[in-house]
Enzyme design. Structure first.
Site, short mmCIF file in Angstrom:
data_model
loop_
_atom_site.label_atom_id
_atom_site.label_comp_id
_atom_site.label_asym_id
_atom_site.label_seq_id
_atom_site.Cartn_x
_atom_site.Cartn_y
_atom_site.Cartn_z
N LYS A 1 9.76 -43.75 -8.71
CA LYS A 1 11.14 -44.02 -8.34
C LYS A 1 11.36 -45.50 -7.98
CE LYS A 1 13.04 -39.97 -8.90
NZ LYS A 1 14.00 -39.77 -10.01
N TYR B 1 5.39 -39.88 -6.99
CA TYR B 1 6.85 -39.83 -7.10
C TYR B 1 7.49 -41.11 -6.56
CZ TYR B 1 11.59 -37.98 -6.20
OH TYR B 1 12.94 -37.77 -6.14
#
Length: 301
Positions: free
Chosen positions: A175, A171
């Site tokens: 991002k 993640y």
């Protein structure tokens, strides 16, 4: 309805719940016409029952706004193309794209499967790139035809992408990639009348209320700092003509706080004017680290 987005056509991905739903409702309240996208999957990306996109679109229409639902997978070229086509076929134009879709598959790195790595990067990073690409192609064609748009893209990064987050290697990498994609898109698309910015929100969603349960609990009374609706006003402003001149920026937003993130910049530097030995390089690096600012804490550390 009228407001700072009166008459604009706005696409929001991942808009069936949480932040995306809050953004869609906030845009509608400011006079925008919506394409509400949501694949309708679970937290881990597997299909779920019902159509959250249709429910949000109906919620907007019930309040007097205009909205249509889109259930395609925006991390596929066909899904992203149909998303843009839905806006153009329904409303005849597209003004703002809000990339928000995503899910989590958290693991410590030594336990992180390759499939979970690939799936999270696909949904977050590819799911930003493909809608951006198809929307940008439309806006470039408009600009070349002499119809320069006042187009806006708002991408969704995270504090995990800016500072890292323990147990979220996939993640965090996705991002962080979204921030770099935002900077490149802002530089490339400005000539066509497209502004591109990103937010790094902190709010209560299906993803965060489990991962950060203590900090995401709603208070019994008073200001709910983690309500996703707190993030949406900035997103609406960035997607409106009022934000003219703002591009290539990343904003951290939480509760009533907005911060302009300044990102990587050159700190203390040493230049020998020639090649260092390993020992010399180490001594120089330690000296420079002593002069440098201490980096922000990694989430969860």
């Amino acid at each position: 309805m009228s407001g700072i987005c009166d008459g604009r056509v706005v696409v929001v991905t991942g808009a069936g719940r949480g932040l995306g739903r809050a953004h869609a409702l906030a845009y509608a309240a400011e006079g925008a016409r919506l394409v509400v996208n949501d694949l309708g999957v679970g937290l881990d990306g597997t299909p779920g029952p019902g159509s959250p996109a249709a429910r949000v679109a109906e919620e907007i229409r019930a309040a007097g706004g205009e909205a249509v639902a889109h259930g395609g997978d925006v991390a596929t070229s066909d899904g992203a193309a149909s998303l843009v086509a839905t806006a153009l076929e329904t409303y005849g134009r597209l003004d703002t794209l809000v990339n928000n879709a995503g899910f989590l598959r958290d693991r410590m790195l030594v336990n992180l499967d390759e499939g979970d790595w690939d799936d999270v990067l696909r949904v977050h990073l590819k799911g930003h790139f493909l809608p951006l690409k198809h929307a940008a192609a439309h806006w470039r064609a408009e600009a070349k035809a002499g119809r320069a748009p006042a187009a806006r893209i708002v991408n969704t990064s995270s504090g995990a992408g800016l500072l890292g987050s323990v147990g979220q290697g996939n993640y965090s990498a996705a991002k962080a990639g979204i921030v770099a994609l935002t900077l490149v898109a802002a530089a490339e698309l400005g000539r066509y009348g497209v502004q591109v910015n990103a937010i790094a929100p902190a709010a209560r969603t299906r993803m965060t209320e489990r991962t950060f349960a203590e900090t995401m609990t709603a208070p019994a009374a008073g200001f709910d700092a983690m309500a996703p609706e707190n993030v949406s006003p900035l997103v609406v402003w960035l997607g409106s003509p009022a934000s003219t001149g703002v591009t290539g920026r990343v904003f951290e937003t939480e509760g009533g706080r907005i911060t302009v993130m300044e990102g990587w910049h050159r700190g203390p530097t040493a230049d020998k004017g020639g090649r260092w030995s390993a020992g010399e390089a180490g001594e120089a690096a330690l000296k420079l680290l002593g002069e440098a600012e201490v980096p922000g804490a990694v989430y969860g550390a």
